[in-house]
Design a protein around this motif. Structure first.
Motif, PDB file in Angstrom:
ATOM      1  N   LEU B  55       0.834  -1.212   0.000  1.00  0.00           N
ATOM      2  CA  LEU B  55       0.000   0.000   0.000  1.00  0.00           C
ATOM      3  C   LEU B  55       0.864   1.256   0.000  1.00  0.00           C
ATOM      4  CD1 LEU B  55      -2.967  -0.702   2.440  1.00  0.00           C
ATOM      5  CD2 LEU B  55      -2.965  -0.660  -0.039  1.00  0.00           C
ATOM      6  N   VAL B  56       2.024   1.176   0.666  1.00  0.00           N
ATOM      7  CA  VAL B  56       2.936   2.318   0.727  1.00  0.00           C
ATOM      8  C   VAL B  56       3.387   2.685  -0.686  1.00  0.00           C
ATOM      9  CG1 VAL B  56       5.094   3.155   1.718  1.00  0.00           C
ATOM     10  CG2 VAL B  56       3.691   1.544   2.998  1.00  0.00           C
ATOM     11  N   ILE B  57       3.679   1.643  -1.495  1.00  0.00           N
ATOM     12  CA  ILE B  57       4.117   1.873  -2.882  1.00  0.00           C
ATOM     13  C   ILE B  57       2.958   2.446  -3.697  1.00  0.00           C
ATOM     14  CG2 ILE B  57       5.215   0.793  -4.877  1.00  0.00           C
ATOM     15  CD1 ILE B  57       6.900  -0.364  -2.924  1.00  0.00           C
ATOM     16  N   LEU B  58       1.758   1.927  -3.434  1.00  0.00           N
ATOM     17  CA  LEU B  58       0.572   2.431  -4.135  1.00  0.00           C
ATOM     18  C   LEU B  58       0.380   3.924  -3.829  1.00  0.00           C
ATOM     19  CD1 LEU B  58      -1.752   1.083  -5.867  1.00  0.00           C
ATOM     20  CD2 LEU B  58      -3.115   1.204  -3.802  1.00  0.00           C
ATOM     21  N   ASP B  59       0.563   4.290  -2.558  1.00  0.00           N
ATOM     22  CA  ASP B  59       0.474   5.708  -2.158  1.00  0.00           C
ATOM     23  C   ASP B  59       1.506   6.539  -2.902  1.00  0.00           C
ATOM     24  OD1 ASP B  59      -1.463   5.076  -0.320  1.00  0.00           O
ATOM     25  OD2 ASP B  59      -0.102   5.022   1.399  1.00  0.00           O
ATOM     26  N   ASP B  60       2.748   6.020  -2.934  1.00  0.00           N
ATOM     27  CA  ASP B  60       3.837   6.751  -3.596  1.00  0.00           C
ATOM     28  C   ASP B  60       3.512   6.994  -5.062  1.00  0.00           C
ATOM     29  OD1 ASP B  60       5.247   6.834  -1.286  1.00  0.00           O
ATOM     30  OD2 ASP B  60       6.581   5.158  -1.769  1.00  0.00           O
ATOM     31  N   LEU B  61       3.022   5.966  -5.737  1.00  0.00           N
ATOM     32  CA  LEU B  61       2.673   6.096  -7.151  1.00  0.00           C
ATOM     33  C   LEU B  61       1.579   7.143  -7.339  1.00  0.00           C
ATOM     34  CD1 LEU B  61       2.683   2.429  -8.505  1.00  0.00           C
ATOM     35  CD2 LEU B  61       4.039   4.316  -9.382  1.00  0.00           C
ATOM     36  N   GLU B  62       0.579   7.093  -6.455  1.00  0.00           N
ATOM     37  CA  GLU B  62      -0.512   8.068  -6.555  1.00  0.00           C
ATOM     38  C   GLU B  62      -0.014   9.489  -6.379  1.00  0.00           C
ATOM     39  OE1 GLU B  62      -3.752   6.820  -3.941  1.00  0.00           O
ATOM     40  OE2 GLU B  62      -4.063   5.126  -5.297  1.00  0.00           O
ATOM     41  N   HIS B  82       0.434   1.925 -12.200  1.00  0.00           N
ATOM     42  CA  HIS B  82      -0.406   2.191 -11.027  1.00  0.00           C
ATOM     43  C   HIS B  82      -1.743   1.443 -11.138  1.00  0.00           C
ATOM     44  CE1 HIS B  82      -3.568   4.810  -9.089  1.00  0.00           C
ATOM     45  NE2 HIS B  82      -2.875   4.364  -8.062  1.00  0.00           N
ATOM     46  N   ILE B  83      -2.340   1.519 -12.324  1.00  0.00           N
ATOM     47  CA  ILE B  83      -3.628   0.836 -12.549  1.00  0.00           C
ATOM     48  C   ILE B  83      -3.461  -0.676 -12.399  1.00  0.00           C
ATOM     49  CG2 ILE B  83      -5.413   0.328 -14.276  1.00  0.00           C
ATOM     50  CD1 ILE B  83      -4.965   3.241 -15.309  1.00  0.00           C
ATOM     51  N   LYS B  86      -3.030  -1.609  -8.748  1.00  0.00           N
ATOM     52  CA  LYS B  86      -4.290  -1.437  -8.040  1.00  0.00           C
ATOM     53  C   LYS B  86      -5.258  -2.585  -8.386  1.00  0.00           C
ATOM     54  CE  LYS B  86      -7.212   2.072  -6.268  1.00  0.00           C
ATOM     55  NZ  LYS B  86      -7.752   3.410  -6.336  1.00  0.00           N
ATOM     56  N   LYS B  87      -5.303  -2.927  -9.672  1.00  0.00           N
ATOM     57  CA  LYS B  87      -6.192  -4.014 -10.104  1.00  0.00           C
ATOM     58  C   LYS B  87      -5.792  -5.338  -9.450  1.00  0.00           C
ATOM     59  CE  LYS B  87      -8.190  -2.785 -14.540  1.00  0.00           C
ATOM     60  NZ  LYS B  87      -7.844  -2.713 -15.964  1.00  0.00           N
ATOM     61  N   LEU B  88      -4.480  -5.576  -9.399  1.00  0.00           N
ATOM     62  CA  LEU B  88      -3.975  -6.812  -8.801  1.00  0.00           C
ATOM     63  C   LEU B  88      -4.367  -6.907  -7.331  1.00  0.00           C
ATOM     64  CD1 LEU B  88      -1.274  -8.947  -9.492  1.00  0.00           C
ATOM     65  CD2 LEU B  88      -0.598  -7.703  -7.471  1.00  0.00           C
ATOM     66  N   LEU B  89      -4.189  -5.777  -6.632  1.00  0.00           N
ATOM     67  CA  LEU B  89      -4.532  -5.760  -5.206  1.00  0.00           C
ATOM     68  C   LEU B  89      -6.045  -5.879  -5.003  1.00  0.00           C
ATOM     69  CD1 LEU B  89      -2.037  -3.044  -3.938  1.00  0.00           C
ATOM     70  CD2 LEU B  89      -1.886  -5.496  -3.591  1.00  0.00           C
ATOM     71  N   GLU B  90      -6.805  -5.266  -5.906  1.00  0.00           N
ATOM     72  CA  GLU B  90      -8.265  -5.357  -5.809  1.00  0.00           C
ATOM     73  C   GLU B  90      -8.740  -6.791  -6.038  1.00  0.00           C
ATOM     74  OE1 GLU B  90      -9.633  -2.315  -8.445  1.00  0.00           O
ATOM     75  OE2 GLU B  90      -9.452  -0.771  -6.892  1.00  0.00           O
ATOM     76  N   PHE B  91      -8.009  -7.480  -6.905  1.00  0.00           N
ATOM     77  CA  PHE B  91      -8.326  -8.888  -7.151  1.00  0.00           C
ATOM     78  C   PHE B  91      -8.116  -9.724  -5.882  1.00  0.00           C
ATOM     79  CE2 PHE B  91      -7.043 -13.166  -8.616  1.00  0.00           C
ATOM     80  CZ  PHE B  91      -8.221 -13.518  -9.253  1.00  0.00           C
ATOM     81  N   LYS B  92      -7.159  -9.300  -5.063  1.00  0.00           N
ATOM     82  CA  LYS B  92      -6.885  -9.994  -3.785  1.00  0.00           C
ATOM     83  C   LYS B  92      -7.854  -9.565  -2.696  1.00  0.00           C
ATOM     84  CE  LYS B  92      -3.118 -12.208  -5.046  1.00  0.00           C
ATOM     85  NZ  LYS B  92      -3.163 -13.660  -5.158  1.00  0.00           N
ATOM     86  N   GLY B  93      -8.789  -8.671  -3.014  1.00  0.00           N
ATOM     87  CA  GLY B  93      -9.811  -8.269  -2.038  1.00  0.00           C
ATOM     88  C   GLY B  93      -9.658  -6.880  -1.477  1.00  0.00           C
ATOM     89  N   LEU B  94      -8.756  -6.091  -2.042  1.00  0.00           N
ATOM     90  CA  LEU B  94      -8.535  -4.740  -1.539  1.00  0.00           C
ATOM     91  C   LEU B  94      -9.666  -3.811  -1.974  1.00  0.00           C
ATOM     92  CD1 LEU B  94      -6.087  -3.251  -0.053  1.00  0.00           C
ATOM     93  CD2 LEU B  94      -5.686  -2.221  -2.280  1.00  0.00           C
ATOM     94  N   LYS B  95     -10.123  -2.975  -1.039  1.00  0.00           N
ATOM     95  CA  LYS B  95     -11.183  -2.021  -1.369  1.00  0.00           C
ATOM     96  C   LYS B  95     -10.931  -0.740  -0.595  1.00  0.00           C
ATOM     97  CE  LYS B  95     -16.136  -1.675  -1.281  1.00  0.00           C
ATOM     98  NZ  LYS B  95     -16.732  -1.472   0.013  1.00  0.00           N
TER      99      LYS B  95
END
Lengths: 89, 155
Positions: B55-62, B82-83, B86-95
């Motif tokens: 998530l830290v990396i996702l924040d950095d990218l954003e 970034h997309i 995010k899609k990969l993490l969402e597939f794992k259940g991230l919301k």
């Protein structure tokens, strides 16, 4: 069946455990393991809309509701200190 | 001591032992059930730690993509990464946790307050919060409005 529960009431964090199969096992809080492991912050809060919060959620709203949040209360135990929140003691 | 009382004593002892055996059996059953449940939970949320770190990396990218320099084909490429992440993490259940509206201490962490027309509205988001499946893995760090502060009654 009666059981013994052990409670560590700390100034900042608290935890509870039971004996199970001859070994102590900690009871995780409803929020699951957090920064403090299975322990949870020693906070109690009464929100404006009348909710009672304990632990992690109570800590998170402490900044917006300082008058309705009780923390570090262990330090005051044994004294005649009374907390007054929303007109109630 | 006569036979009668000896028998009574032995019966009492037997009953006591049986009771203890039942208790230990129940204790063990509970333990077994709980460890099994914990094991299932563990399997389910084994990815939680990794996702939390990602998530830290996702924040950095954003943050990087929000800068003025994020234009042109290179930025579009990073946007694509970034997309994908995010899609990969969402597939794992991230919301993502919604932060438009009222402050909720169960999913939001209030870092500071500011003046506002009403109490308890989210004024600013410092860090996005996320669910992984049904669980909150990171609370949204937010700034919350306080009407009393504006009216000068506070402090």
């Amino acid at each position: 069946m009666s059981r013994v529960i052990g409670i560590d009431l700390g100034t900042s964090n608290s935890a509870a455990a039971i004996m199970e199969g001859g070994r102590p096992s900690m009871i995780p809080s409803a929020e699951g393991t957090s920064v403090g492991g299975k322990a949870f912050p020693s906070y109690v809060a009464f929100t404006e809309d009348g909710q009672l919060l304990v632990g992690e959620p109570a800590r998170r709203q402490a900044v917006t509701n300082p008058d309705g949040t009780i923390k570090n209360i262990k330090r005051k135990m044994g004294t005649d200190h009374k907390v007054k929140i929303r007109g109630k003691e | 001591m006569d036979m009668e009382s000896l028998l009574q004593e032995a019966e009492a002892k037997a009953f006591e032992n049986l009771d203890m055996a039942k208790r230990i059996q129940a204790d063990y059953d509970n333990y077994r059930k709980r460890s099994q449940k914990e094991m299932e939970e563990f399997r389910k949320f084994a990815t939680e730690g990794l996702v939390l770190e990602l998530l830290v990396i996702l924040d950095d990218l954003e943050r990087a993509l929000q800068t003025e320099d994020a234009v042109g084909p290179f930025a579009d490429g990073v946007r694509g990464i970034h997309i994908n992440l995010k899609k990969l993490l969402e597939f794992k259940g991230l919301k993502e946790i919604a932060t438009d509206g009222v402050f909720d201490p169960r999913v939001h962490d209030c870092l500071m307050t500011c003046e506002g027309d009403e109490d308890g509205r989210i004024a600013e988001v410092y860090q996005k919060g996320y669910y992984l499946g049904p669980r909150v893995i990171r609370c949204a760090k937010v700034k919350v409005t306080n009407a009393t502060k504006k009216n000068g009654e506070g402090e």
